[in-house]
Design a protein around this motif. Structure first.
Motif, mmCIF file in Angstrom:
data_model
loop_
_atom_site.group_PDB
_atom_site.id
_atom_site.type_symbol
_atom_site.label_atom_id
_atom_site.label_comp_id
_atom_site.label_asym_id
_atom_site.label_seq_id
_atom_site.Cartn_x
_atom_site.Cartn_y
_atom_site.Cartn_z
ATOM 1 N N UNK A 16 0.477 -0.917 0.128
ATOM 2 C CA UNK A 16 -0.663 -0.055 0.405
ATOM 3 C C UNK A 16 1.162 1.413 -0.463
ATOM 4 N N UNK A 17 2.046 1.502 0.177
ATOM 5 C CA UNK A 17 3.063 2.167 0.982
ATOM 6 C C UNK A 17 3.521 2.079 -0.879
ATOM 7 N N UNK A 18 3.722 1.486 -1.853
ATOM 8 C CA UNK A 18 3.761 1.945 -3.143
ATOM 9 C C UNK A 18 2.473 2.796 -3.413
ATOM 10 N N UNK A 49 -3.937 6.883 -3.191
ATOM 11 C CA UNK A 49 -4.585 7.094 -2.267
ATOM 12 C C UNK A 49 -5.124 8.890 -1.855
ATOM 13 N N UNK A 74 -4.575 20.255 -4.343
ATOM 14 C CA UNK A 74 -4.230 19.036 -3.374
ATOM 15 C C UNK A 74 -2.661 19.185 -2.163
ATOM 16 N N UNK A 93 -3.026 18.891 1.453
ATOM 17 C CA UNK A 93 -2.098 17.989 2.426
ATOM 18 C C UNK A 93 -0.490 18.126 3.171
ATOM 19 N N UNK A 127 2.155 12.775 5.227
ATOM 20 C CA UNK A 127 2.309 11.588 4.133
ATOM 21 C C UNK A 127 1.989 10.265 4.153
ATOM 22 N N UNK A 173 -2.143 10.951 4.299
ATOM 23 C CA UNK A 173 -2.573 11.324 3.083
ATOM 24 C C UNK A 173 -2.385 9.331 2.415
ATOM 25 N N UNK A 174 -1.342 8.897 2.731
ATOM 26 C CA UNK A 174 -1.219 7.477 1.770
ATOM 27 C C UNK A 174 -2.300 6.652 2.738
ATOM 28 N N UNK A 175 -2.436 6.931 4.086
ATOM 29 C CA UNK A 175 -2.886 5.339 5.111
ATOM 30 C C UNK A 175 -3.972 6.017 6.185
ATOM 31 N N UNK A 176 -4.503 7.190 6.032
ATOM 32 C CA UNK A 176 -5.472 7.862 6.599
ATOM 33 C C UNK A 176 -4.856 7.418 8.099
ATOM 34 N N UNK A 228 1.237 5.257 11.370
ATOM 35 C CA UNK A 228 1.551 4.169 10.326
ATOM 36 C C UNK A 228 2.709 4.169 9.851
ATOM 37 N N UNK A 263 5.840 2.780 7.201
ATOM 38 C CA UNK A 263 5.996 1.534 5.936
ATOM 39 C C UNK A 263 6.985 1.786 4.954
ATOM 40 N N UNK A 312 8.125 1.536 2.023
ATOM 41 C CA UNK A 312 7.723 1.720 0.790
ATOM 42 C C UNK A 312 7.483 3.236 0.871
ATOM 43 N N UNK A 313 6.676 3.019 1.672
ATOM 44 C CA UNK A 313 6.398 4.972 1.849
ATOM 45 C C UNK A 313 7.165 5.513 2.600
ATOM 46 N N UNK A 323 3.571 -6.157 6.621
ATOM 47 C CA UNK A 323 2.632 -5.360 6.177
ATOM 48 C C UNK A 323 1.433 -6.156 5.780
#
Lengths: 26, 210
Positions: A16-18, A22, B38, B42, B57, B60-63, B67, B69, B71-72, B139
């Motif tokens: 989901x990080x990629x 979203x 946008x 953000x 960030x 915005x990605x995971x609400x 969290x 991650x 990769x994020x 994950x």
């Protein structure tokens, strides 16, 4: 179930990080 | 543009004029203006300073602002071109440009390589690939035996490391992606094609008429 023959980068790309789409969802 | 744009540039460090960004990315001027709407949302979600911090960030990605991650984090680091711990508007638009459907595939392949080159050595190493697989499994709450993880990593690494020197270089990566184009599917965001249509609400606030 993750098949042992799966491509590791394919697996990683499901993160989901990629998924930046979203950022644009309401 | 007049005073509104100059007022904006005084308040927001890293702000760049839409015409400049449009000239250097696949976006049109009004799309850059829409992206600014946008970006404003953000970058003021948690710390109202007009800069995107990692928590914003993540929100915005995971609400979920907390969290974490792997990769994020990597995406954030690549967007943060100046390496000052925040994403500025110019960085945001230029980096998103790579994800535009019209952006060159070579740029998408190169960005994905830098993404997976966790320790920025110029190569993707086996340990990095394994670390990313384990991060994904964690994950996704997936549990695999150590043997299966090693088998997946070994098979992929052997396929990609055609020179057999224990690391994947950019040439080998391009070749590998050409055989497996779906590996860079994340590198294209259909939303960015005609963003002003996809998100009319953004357009309402944007200044420039195309």
């Amino acid at each position: 179930v993750v098949p042992a023959t799966m491509n590791a980068f394919e697996l990683i790309s499901t993160s989901q990080g990629l998924n930046l789409s979203s950022l644009f969802e309401k | 543009m007049g005073c509104a744009s100059s007022k904006r540039s005084k308040r927001t460090p890293g702000y760049e004029e839409p015409t400049v960004l449009a000239a250097e990315t696949p976006f049109t001027v009004s799309e850059v203006e829409a992206l600014y709407e946008l970006y404003k949302k953000l970058s003021n979600a948690i710390i109202a300073d007009g800069l995107i911090h990692k928590e914003e960030f993540q929100l915005a990605l995971f609400r979920n602002r907390n969290r974490r991650n792997l990769f994020a984090d990597r995406i954030f680091d690549l967007f943060d071109v100046k390496r000052n711990g925040v994403i500025e508007f110019g960085e945001f638009v230029r980096s998103l440009g790579v994800f535009h459907p019209n952006a060159p595939v070579a740029d998408k392949i190169a960005f994905a390589f830098r993404l997976y080159d966790l320790r920025q050595t110029g190569f993707i190493e086996r340990e990095e690939l394994k670390e990313m697989v384990l991060a994904l499994l964690h994950e996704s709450d997936l549990v695999l035996s150590e043997d299966v993880v090693e088998t997946i990593v070994d098979k992929t690494f052997t396929d990609a490391d055609t020179k057999g020197d224990g690391k994947i270089d950019t040439e080998e990566w391009k070749e590998f992606v050409s055989k497996h184009p779906s590996l860079i599917k994340n590198m294209t965001l259909p939303y960015l094609k005609d963003i002003t249509l996809a998100f009319p609400s953004f357009v309402v606030a944007s200044e420039v008429e195309e």
